[in-house]
Design a protein around this motif. Sequence first.
Motif, PDB file in Angstrom:
ATOM      1  N   GLY A  87       0.827  -1.215   0.000  1.00  0.00           N
ATOM      2  CA  GLY A  87       0.000   0.000   0.000  1.00  0.00           C
ATOM      3  C   GLY A  87       0.859   1.264   0.000  1.00  0.00           C
TER       4      GLY A  87
ATOM      5  N   VAL B 193      -0.007  -4.611  -7.454  1.00  0.00           N
ATOM      6  CA  VAL B 193      -0.928  -4.687  -6.304  1.00  0.00           C
ATOM      7  C   VAL B 193      -1.871  -5.888  -6.455  1.00  0.00           C
TER       8      VAL B 193
ATOM      9  N   GLY C 152     -19.241   0.274  -6.207  1.00  0.00           N
ATOM     10  CA  GLY C 152     -18.124   1.041  -6.767  1.00  0.00           C
ATOM     11  C   GLY C 152     -16.782   0.618  -6.210  1.00  0.00           C
TER      12      GLY C 152
ATOM     13  N   GLN D  99     -14.092  -2.535  -5.207  1.00  0.00           N
ATOM     14  CA  GLN D  99     -13.760  -3.952  -5.453  1.00  0.00           C
ATOM     15  C   GLN D  99     -12.872  -4.551  -4.372  1.00  0.00           C
ATOM     16  N   HIS D 100     -12.450  -3.754  -3.410  1.00  0.00           N
ATOM     17  CA  HIS D 100     -11.519  -4.264  -2.397  1.00  0.00           C
ATOM     18  C   HIS D 100     -12.242  -5.259  -1.496  1.00  0.00           C
ATOM     19  N   ASP D 101     -11.693  -6.480  -1.399  1.00  0.00           N
ATOM     20  CA  ASP D 101     -12.426  -7.458  -0.577  1.00  0.00           C
ATOM     21  C   ASP D 101     -11.563  -8.163   0.473  1.00  0.00           C
TER      22      ASP D 101
ATOM     23  N   GLY E 186      -9.934  -7.057   3.242  1.00  0.00           N
ATOM     24  CA  GLY E 186     -10.313  -6.706   4.615  1.00  0.00           C
ATOM     25  C   GLY E 186     -11.698  -7.216   4.966  1.00  0.00           C
TER      26      GLY E 186
ATOM     27  N   SER F  55     -18.061  -2.609   4.138  1.00  0.00           N
ATOM     28  CA  SER F  55     -16.658  -2.253   4.012  1.00  0.00           C
ATOM     29  C   SER F  55     -16.497  -1.276   2.851  1.00  0.00           C
TER      30      SER F  55
ATOM     31  N   THR G 184     -12.238   6.621  -0.573  1.00  0.00           N
ATOM     32  CA  THR G 184     -12.953   7.798  -0.051  1.00  0.00           C
ATOM     33  C   THR G 184     -14.199   8.066  -0.904  1.00  0.00           C
TER      34      THR G 184
ATOM     35  N   ALA H 135     -10.175   1.105   5.560  1.00  0.00           N
ATOM     36  CA  ALA H 135      -9.054   1.997   5.893  1.00  0.00           C
ATOM     37  C   ALA H 135      -9.412   3.486   6.015  1.00  0.00           C
TER      38      ALA H 135
ATOM     39  N   PHE I  11     -12.240  -1.051  13.622  1.00  0.00           N
ATOM     40  CA  PHE I  11     -10.924  -0.830  13.036  1.00  0.00           C
ATOM     41  C   PHE I  11     -10.454  -2.070  12.259  1.00  0.00           C
TER      42      PHE I  11
HETATM   43 CO1  B1M Z   1      -6.618  -0.252  -4.126  1.00  0.00          CO
HETATM   44  N1  B1M Z   1      -6.531   1.470  -3.188  1.00  0.00           N
HETATM   45  N2  B1M Z   1      -7.381   0.647  -5.691  1.00  0.00           N
HETATM   46  N3  B1M Z   1      -6.526  -2.004  -4.949  1.00  0.00           N
HETATM   47  N4  B1M Z   1      -5.606  -0.814  -2.629  1.00  0.00           N
HETATM   48  C1  B1M Z   1      -6.107   1.442  -1.775  1.00  0.00           C
HETATM   49  C2  B1M Z   1      -7.323   1.300  -0.860  1.00  0.00           C
HETATM   50  C3  B1M Z   1      -5.368   2.834  -1.631  1.00  0.00           C
HETATM   51  C4  B1M Z   1      -5.357   3.408  -0.204  1.00  0.00           C
HETATM   52  C5  B1M Z   1      -3.928   2.685  -2.182  1.00  0.00           C
HETATM   53  C6  B1M Z   1      -3.083   3.933  -2.039  1.00  0.00           C
HETATM   54  O1  B1M Z   1      -3.271   4.907  -2.722  1.00  0.00           O
HETATM   55  N5  B1M Z   1      -2.129   3.854  -1.142  1.00  0.00           N
HETATM   56  C7  B1M Z   1      -6.171   3.717  -2.663  1.00  0.00           C
HETATM   57  C8  B1M Z   1      -7.405   4.437  -2.090  1.00  0.00           C
HETATM   58  C9  B1M Z   1      -7.224   5.939  -1.953  1.00  0.00           C
HETATM   59  C10 B1M Z   1      -8.428   6.556  -1.357  1.00  0.00           C
HETATM   60  O2  B1M Z   1      -9.525   6.459  -1.803  1.00  0.00           O
HETATM   61  N6  B1M Z   1      -8.182   7.232  -0.244  1.00  0.00           N
HETATM   62  C11 B1M Z   1      -6.564   2.676  -3.710  1.00  0.00           C
HETATM   63  C12 B1M Z   1      -6.929   2.982  -5.039  1.00  0.00           C
HETATM   64  C13 B1M Z   1      -6.803   4.445  -5.448  1.00  0.00           C
HETATM   65  C14 B1M Z   1      -7.379   2.003  -5.946  1.00  0.00           C
HETATM   66  C15 B1M Z   1      -7.855   2.223  -7.394  1.00  0.00           C
HETATM   67  C16 B1M Z   1      -8.780   3.444  -7.619  1.00  0.00           C
HETATM   68  C17 B1M Z   1      -6.574   2.309  -8.263  1.00  0.00           C
HETATM   69  C18 B1M Z   1      -6.814   2.600  -9.719  1.00  0.00           C
HETATM   70  O3  B1M Z   1      -7.548   1.917 -10.410  1.00  0.00           O
HETATM   71  N7  B1M Z   1      -6.192   3.664 -10.148  1.00  0.00           N
HETATM   72  C19 B1M Z   1      -8.590   0.894  -7.706  1.00  0.00           C
HETATM   73  C20 B1M Z   1     -10.068   0.968  -7.328  1.00  0.00           C
HETATM   74  C21 B1M Z   1     -10.841  -0.249  -7.778  1.00  0.00           C
HETATM   75  C22 B1M Z   1     -12.226  -0.257  -7.164  1.00  0.00           C
HETATM   76  O4  B1M Z   1     -12.391  -0.741  -6.080  1.00  0.00           O
HETATM   77  N8  B1M Z   1     -13.182   0.309  -7.888  1.00  0.00           N
HETATM   78  C23 B1M Z   1      -7.880  -0.047  -6.766  1.00  0.00           C
HETATM   79  C24 B1M Z   1      -7.728  -1.402  -7.011  1.00  0.00           C
HETATM   80  C25 B1M Z   1      -7.068  -2.301  -6.190  1.00  0.00           C
HETATM   81  C26 B1M Z   1      -6.825  -3.768  -6.531  1.00  0.00           C
HETATM   82  C27 B1M Z   1      -8.003  -4.425  -7.282  1.00  0.00           C
HETATM   83  C28 B1M Z   1      -5.584  -3.851  -7.403  1.00  0.00           C
HETATM   84  C29 B1M Z   1      -6.486  -4.376  -5.128  1.00  0.00           C
HETATM   85  C30 B1M Z   1      -7.695  -4.997  -4.403  1.00  0.00           C
HETATM   86  C31 B1M Z   1      -7.768  -6.499  -4.554  1.00  0.00           C
HETATM   87  C32 B1M Z   1      -8.808  -7.089  -3.643  1.00  0.00           C
HETATM   88  O5  B1M Z   1      -9.197  -6.560  -2.623  1.00  0.00           O
HETATM   89  N9  B1M Z   1      -9.263  -8.259  -4.062  1.00  0.00           N
HETATM   90  C33 B1M Z   1      -6.070  -3.135  -4.349  1.00  0.00           C
HETATM   91  C34 B1M Z   1      -5.358  -3.179  -3.114  1.00  0.00           C
HETATM   92  C35 B1M Z   1      -4.857  -4.548  -2.678  1.00  0.00           C
HETATM   93  C36 B1M Z   1      -5.112  -2.019  -2.334  1.00  0.00           C
HETATM   94  C37 B1M Z   1      -4.233  -1.859  -1.065  1.00  0.00           C
HETATM   95  C38 B1M Z   1      -2.775  -1.848  -1.524  1.00  0.00           C
HETATM   96  C39 B1M Z   1      -4.379  -2.896   0.013  1.00  0.00           C
HETATM   97  C40 B1M Z   1      -5.815  -3.103   0.525  1.00  0.00           C
HETATM   98  C41 B1M Z   1      -5.838  -4.338   1.397  1.00  0.00           C
HETATM   99  O6  B1M Z   1      -6.285  -5.382   0.976  1.00  0.00           O
HETATM  100  N10 B1M Z   1      -5.264  -4.222   2.633  1.00  0.00           N
HETATM  101  C42 B1M Z   1      -4.734  -0.448  -0.508  1.00  0.00           C
HETATM  102  C43 B1M Z   1      -3.679   0.299   0.282  1.00  0.00           C
HETATM  103  C44 B1M Z   1      -3.845   0.089   1.779  1.00  0.00           C
HETATM  104  O7  B1M Z   1      -4.944   0.024   2.286  1.00  0.00           O
HETATM  105  N11 B1M Z   1      -2.768   0.013   2.488  1.00  0.00           N
HETATM  106  C45 B1M Z   1      -5.388   0.136  -1.689  1.00  0.00           C
HETATM  107  C46 B1M Z   1      -5.130  -5.335   3.557  1.00  0.00           C
HETATM  108  C47 B1M Z   1      -6.434  -5.507   4.347  1.00  0.00           C
HETATM  109  C48 B1M Z   1      -6.245  -6.600   5.389  1.00  0.00           C
HETATM  110  O8  B1M Z   1      -6.672  -4.266   5.012  1.00  0.00           O
HETATM  111  O9  B1M Z   1      -8.629  -3.698   3.491  1.00  0.00           O
HETATM  112  O10 B1M Z   1      -7.765  -2.019   5.205  1.00  0.00           O
HETATM  113  P1  B1M Z   1      -8.021  -3.423   4.819  1.00  0.00           P
HETATM  114  O11 B1M Z   1      -9.018  -4.063   5.883  1.00  0.00           O
HETATM  115  C49 B1M Z   1      -8.791  -3.981   7.276  1.00  0.00           C
HETATM  116  C50 B1M Z   1      -9.465  -2.761   7.921  1.00  0.00           C
HETATM  117  O12 B1M Z   1      -9.621  -1.652   7.045  1.00  0.00           O
HETATM  118  C51 B1M Z   1     -10.742  -3.295   8.454  1.00  0.00           C
HETATM  119  O13 B1M Z   1     -10.428  -4.629   8.821  1.00  0.00           O
HETATM  120  C52 B1M Z   1      -9.503  -5.188   7.875  1.00  0.00           C
HETATM  121  C53 B1M Z   1      -8.627  -6.183   8.585  1.00  0.00           C
HETATM  122  O14 B1M Z   1      -7.639  -5.620   9.355  1.00  0.00           O
HETATM  123  N12 B1M Z   1     -11.968  -3.366   7.673  1.00  0.00           N
HETATM  124  C54 B1M Z   1     -13.173  -3.443   8.310  1.00  0.00           C
HETATM  125  C55 B1M Z   1     -12.166  -3.464   6.345  1.00  0.00           C
HETATM  126  N13 B1M Z   1     -13.475  -3.585   6.103  1.00  0.00           N
HETATM  127  C56 B1M Z   1     -14.121  -3.592   7.281  1.00  0.00           C
HETATM  128  C57 B1M Z   1     -15.470  -3.733   7.589  1.00  0.00           C
HETATM  129  C58 B1M Z   1     -15.829  -3.724   8.947  1.00  0.00           C
HETATM  130  C59 B1M Z   1     -14.889  -3.546   9.950  1.00  0.00           C
HETATM  131  C60 B1M Z   1     -13.536  -3.411   9.665  1.00  0.00           C
HETATM  132  O15 B1M Z   1     -17.093  -3.876   9.361  1.00  0.00           O
HETATM  133  C61 B1M Z   1     -18.032  -4.416   8.469  1.00  0.00           C
END
Ligand code: B1M
Length: 219
Positions: free
Chosen positions: A49, A62, A98, A100-102, A104, A146, A150, A179, A196
Amino acid sequence: MELLQLIAAELEQGHAPQVAELTAEAIAQDLAPGDILQDGLIAGMDVVGEKFRSRLIFLPHVLLAARAMHAGMDLLKPLLIRDAVPTLGKAILGTVSGDQHDIGKNLVGIMLEGAGFEVIDLGTNVSPDAFLEAACEHDAKVVGMSALLTTTMPVMGQVIALLKENDRAGDVRTVVGGAPVTEDYAREIGADAYAFDGVSAVDRIRALFAGEPGLQEES
Ligand code: B1M
């Protein structure tokens, strides 16, 4: 390098077979599944990330890392939900329209199953209507949403408004996370709880069912 650091490093490189192999090795060594998840898989994904944000890597990289994450999670899932008997009712779970992140969301689902909920996972890109329909059809106790972008966070508020319009708000407790989501934001959109991570989602939901006030009832 120690084993969990190796898992993180291979995940960072998007090497799914190596991540699966090393995760299996960590399990065989009796390392705690929660540690393998947190210090191996999630630690690797955090670096991905950061690098993506700094434009050091791009989307295809990614995607490979996400595949590697799933390869490790598939092996950990049975351990994280070991011996769970679904007794607490049904929980609807999904990533909002809108988005696709799955990864978390899937982790939260695993934790909820482990805590005794029957999880109905609607997947990603789930519309407010689909959340409402599933909550009614399954007589759900919890709707979990989830959002990782933003731009998609506001959809969670739309789901909650729709549940209220259809008189489901009293029957269902809503929990939101992802996140960019904060407790203040959750309160603002009318959610009952913010979590969280998966563990805190379970804690918050348990607290709600034990009669503790939700975000909307707190003074
Ligand atoms: Co995307 N992505 N992504 N991405 N991606 C982020 C989220 C981003 C922060 C990366 C960055 O810029 N550093 C950024 C978002 C910026 C913003 O809006 N602020 C971003 C972007 C911009 C995008 C695209 C727009 C990129 C593009 O196309 N130009 C695009 C959007 C696609 C779409 O969804 N329409 C995109 C695409 C993708 C992939 C498809 C390549 C892939 C997702 C694959 C998949 O999920 N099957 C991907 C990934 C992997 C990421 C990062 C690198 C990692 C996310 C992840 O899986 N983290 C991410 C950067 C980051 O977050 N560090 C990023 C690991 C996971 C365990 O953590 O999902 O946070 P997380 O879940 C946590 C908590 O948040 C919480 O518990 C989980 C466990 O600890 N949680 C909940 C989550 N859901 C919850 C629900 C709850 C409670 C807690 O209650 C119901």
